[in-house]
Design an enzyme around this catalytic site. Structure first.
Site, PDB file in Angstrom:
ATOM      1  N   LYS A   1       7.069  27.257  20.233  1.00  0.00           N
ATOM      2  CA  LYS A   1       5.990  27.515  21.192  1.00  0.00           C
ATOM      3  C   LYS A   1       6.092  26.708  22.499  1.00  0.00           C
ATOM      4  O   LYS A   1       5.081  26.405  23.137  1.00  0.00           O
ATOM      5  CB  LYS A   1       4.597  27.305  20.563  1.00  0.00           C
ATOM      6  CG  LYS A   1       4.373  27.934  19.204  1.00  0.00           C
ATOM      7  CD  LYS A   1       5.033  29.255  18.964  1.00  0.00           C
ATOM      8  CE  LYS A   1       4.450  30.424  19.705  1.00  0.00           C
ATOM      9  NZ  LYS A   1       5.262  31.655  19.409  1.00  0.00           N
TER      10      LYS A   1
ATOM     11  N   HIS B   1      15.322  26.000  16.739  1.00  0.00           N
ATOM     12  CA  HIS B   1      14.188  25.072  16.810  1.00  0.00           C
ATOM     13  C   HIS B   1      14.507  23.808  15.998  1.00  0.00           C
ATOM     14  O   HIS B   1      13.610  22.996  15.750  1.00  0.00           O
ATOM     15  CB  HIS B   1      12.931  25.704  16.211  1.00  0.00           C
ATOM     16  CG  HIS B   1      12.328  26.816  17.004  1.00  0.00           C
ATOM     17  ND1 HIS B   1      12.131  26.755  18.360  1.00  0.00           N
ATOM     18  CD2 HIS B   1      11.834  28.019  16.616  1.00  0.00           C
ATOM     19  CE1 HIS B   1      11.555  27.884  18.769  1.00  0.00           C
ATOM     20  NE2 HIS B   1      11.367  28.662  17.731  1.00  0.00           N
TER      21      HIS B   1
ATOM     22  N   SER C   1      -0.937  26.800  20.962  1.00  0.00           N
ATOM     23  CA  SER C   1      -0.111  28.002  20.890  1.00  0.00           C
ATOM     24  C   SER C   1       0.380  28.225  19.451  1.00  0.00           C
ATOM     25  O   SER C   1       0.379  29.355  18.955  1.00  0.00           O
ATOM     26  CB  SER C   1       1.084  27.857  21.839  1.00  0.00           C
ATOM     27  OG  SER C   1       1.893  29.003  21.809  1.00  0.00           O
TER      28      SER C   1
HETATM   29  S1  PPS Z   1       8.721  30.736  19.735  1.00  0.00           S
HETATM   30  O1  PPS Z   1       8.079  31.662  18.745  1.00  0.00           O
HETATM   31  O2  PPS Z   1       8.653  29.365  19.242  1.00  0.00           O
HETATM   32  O3  PPS Z   1      10.073  31.132  20.088  1.00  0.00           O
HETATM   33  O4  PPS Z   1       7.770  30.826  21.007  1.00  0.00           O
HETATM   34  P1  PPS Z   1       8.131  30.350  22.482  1.00  0.00           P
HETATM   35  O5  PPS Z   1       8.772  31.477  23.210  1.00  0.00           O
HETATM   36  O6  PPS Z   1       8.831  29.047  22.468  1.00  0.00           O
HETATM   37  O7  PPS Z   1       6.696  30.063  23.101  1.00  0.00           O
HETATM   38  C1  PPS Z   1       5.707  31.037  23.245  1.00  0.00           C
HETATM   39  C2  PPS Z   1       4.766  30.529  24.316  1.00  0.00           C
HETATM   40  O8  PPS Z   1       5.387  30.652  25.600  1.00  0.00           O
HETATM   41  C3  PPS Z   1       4.573  31.486  26.424  1.00  0.00           C
HETATM   42  N1  PPS Z   1       5.420  32.253  27.338  1.00  0.00           N
HETATM   43  C4  PPS Z   1       5.385  32.092  28.674  1.00  0.00           C
HETATM   44  N2  PPS Z   1       4.678  31.257  29.459  1.00  0.00           N
HETATM   45  C5  PPS Z   1       4.841  31.370  30.795  1.00  0.00           C
HETATM   46  N3  PPS Z   1       5.678  32.256  31.375  1.00  0.00           N
HETATM   47  C6  PPS Z   1       6.423  33.106  30.630  1.00  0.00           C
HETATM   48  N4  PPS Z   1       7.222  33.960  31.218  1.00  0.00           N
HETATM   49  C7  PPS Z   1       6.287  33.041  29.208  1.00  0.00           C
HETATM   50  N5  PPS Z   1       6.832  33.717  28.182  1.00  0.00           N
HETATM   51  C8  PPS Z   1       6.290  33.223  27.057  1.00  0.00           C
HETATM   52  C9  PPS Z   1       3.832  32.361  25.415  1.00  0.00           C
HETATM   53  O9  PPS Z   1       2.740  33.002  26.011  1.00  0.00           O
HETATM   54  C10 PPS Z   1       3.462  31.314  24.376  1.00  0.00           C
HETATM   55  O10 PPS Z   1       2.499  30.392  24.859  1.00  0.00           O
HETATM   56  P2  PPS Z   1       0.902  30.571  24.707  1.00  0.00           P
HETATM   57  O11 PPS Z   1       0.320  29.269  25.179  1.00  0.00           O
HETATM   58  O12 PPS Z   1       0.618  30.841  23.266  1.00  0.00           O
HETATM   59  O13 PPS Z   1       0.533  31.706  25.594  1.00  0.00           O
END
Ligand code: PPS
Length: 296
Positions: free
Chosen positions: A49, A109, A139
């Protein structure tokens, strides 16, 4: 592929060398541990996340020189295989990696101490993205609800305690961010922050381009920033996980692309939780040079 046929819903976490992890992932551990990357493979590492999908899309756009059509050919989880992934009925990360040829992008991860040794010995380039603990906890809480690979998260207060104790998948956030931070100087690693990406995406994209030895053409940088904005990625089927089996990720409970902001924690932490968290955080992060911003 019908993952629901064989899947146990919300199995308790298992563990690898003391680190709690999704039960199914431990089934492929012996293969993961011995995985031999190619020196040209690029590792994308994060605590869950923290912006994995975001940085993956950025990197893919850089490597494909801004060709959005090519980036939309298949979902992000196929373009960037998830090393330790395993779920009944779906190809494992190792299987996907075996099918593709280097140079590959590889998502993990894993905490630094669990990374397969060959990534270090082959001197693979690595990009680590860290995000502040409070927003990660929030998240992750929503992700635990929508993805049934995890045990029930309980109430927010219960989940926050579990998070602080490191009893969630991939263990302690504190150890993870510090573990990778400590490795950054000895290896070809770019250590980035989600908050910096939010603050100035173009600046951070240029950093990644430099690290990947690509020339930071202004128009290309702008195009990548646009294509990888939260708004664009949320509606991009090849980036938003909507093509992933609903039986594993239920976007009706909470979308994978949820809010994509810094500071959402303020909407959920109570004052008491925040005070308790800050005190615990101070102890866990004592002595490190690693600093996070919880707002931008
Ligand atoms: S995972 O399942 O661990 O691989 O998830 P991960 O991609 O690391 O994290 C998901 C969170 O990143 C946010 N997200 C973004 N934020 C800003 N800009 C972009 N382009 C973007 N893409 C993904 C996503 O919304 C999750 O955060 P939260 O706070 O839940 O919205």
């Amino acid at each position: 592929m019908k993952p629901e046929e064989e899947m146990e819903e919300r199995p308790p976490l298992a563990s690898i060398k003391g680190i709690p992890i999704v039960k199914y992932f431990t089934e492929v551990w012996s293969e993961v541990e011995l995985f031999e990357p190619h020196p040209d493979d690029l590792l994308i590492s994060t605590y869950p996340k923290s912006g994995t999908t975001w940085i993956s899309e950025v990197i893919d756009m850089i490597l494909k020189e801004g060709d959005t059509k090519k980036c939309k050919r298949n979902p992000i989880y196929d373009r960037v295989p998830f090393l330790e992934f395993k779920v009944p009925g779906l190809p494992s990360g190792i299987e996907l990696l075996r099918k593709s040829s280097p140079p590959r992008m590889i998502k993990t991860h894993l905490p630094a101490q669990l990374l397969p040794e060959a990534f270090w010995t082959k001197d693979c380039k690595m990009i680590y993205v860290a995000r502040n603990a409070k927003d990660v906890a929030v998240s992750y809480y929503y992700f635990y609800q929508m993805a049934n690979l995890y045990p029930e998260p309980g109430t927010w207060n219960e989940f926050l305690e579990t998070f602080m104790a490191g009893k969630i998948s991939y263990g302690s956030w504190y150890d993870h961010v510090k573990g990778w931070w400590d490795k950054r100087k000895e290896h070809r690693m770019l250590y980035l922050f989600y908050e910096d990406l939010k603050e100035d995406p173009q600046r951070e994209i240029r950093k990644v381009m430099e690290f990947l030895e690509r020339s930071p053409d202004a128009q290309l940088v702008e195009k990548i920033a646009h294509h990888t904005s939260f708004k664009e990625m949320k509606q991009n089927k090849m980036a938003n996980y909507k093509t992933f089996p609903m039986s594993i990720m239920d976007h009706n409970i909470s979308p994978f692309m949820r809010k994509g902001i810094t500071g959402d924690w303020k909407n959920i932490f109570t004052v008491a939780q925040n005070e308790r968290f800050d005190a615990h955080y101070k102890k866990e992060m004592e002595g490190t040079t690693l600093h996070f911003r919880t707002e931008v």
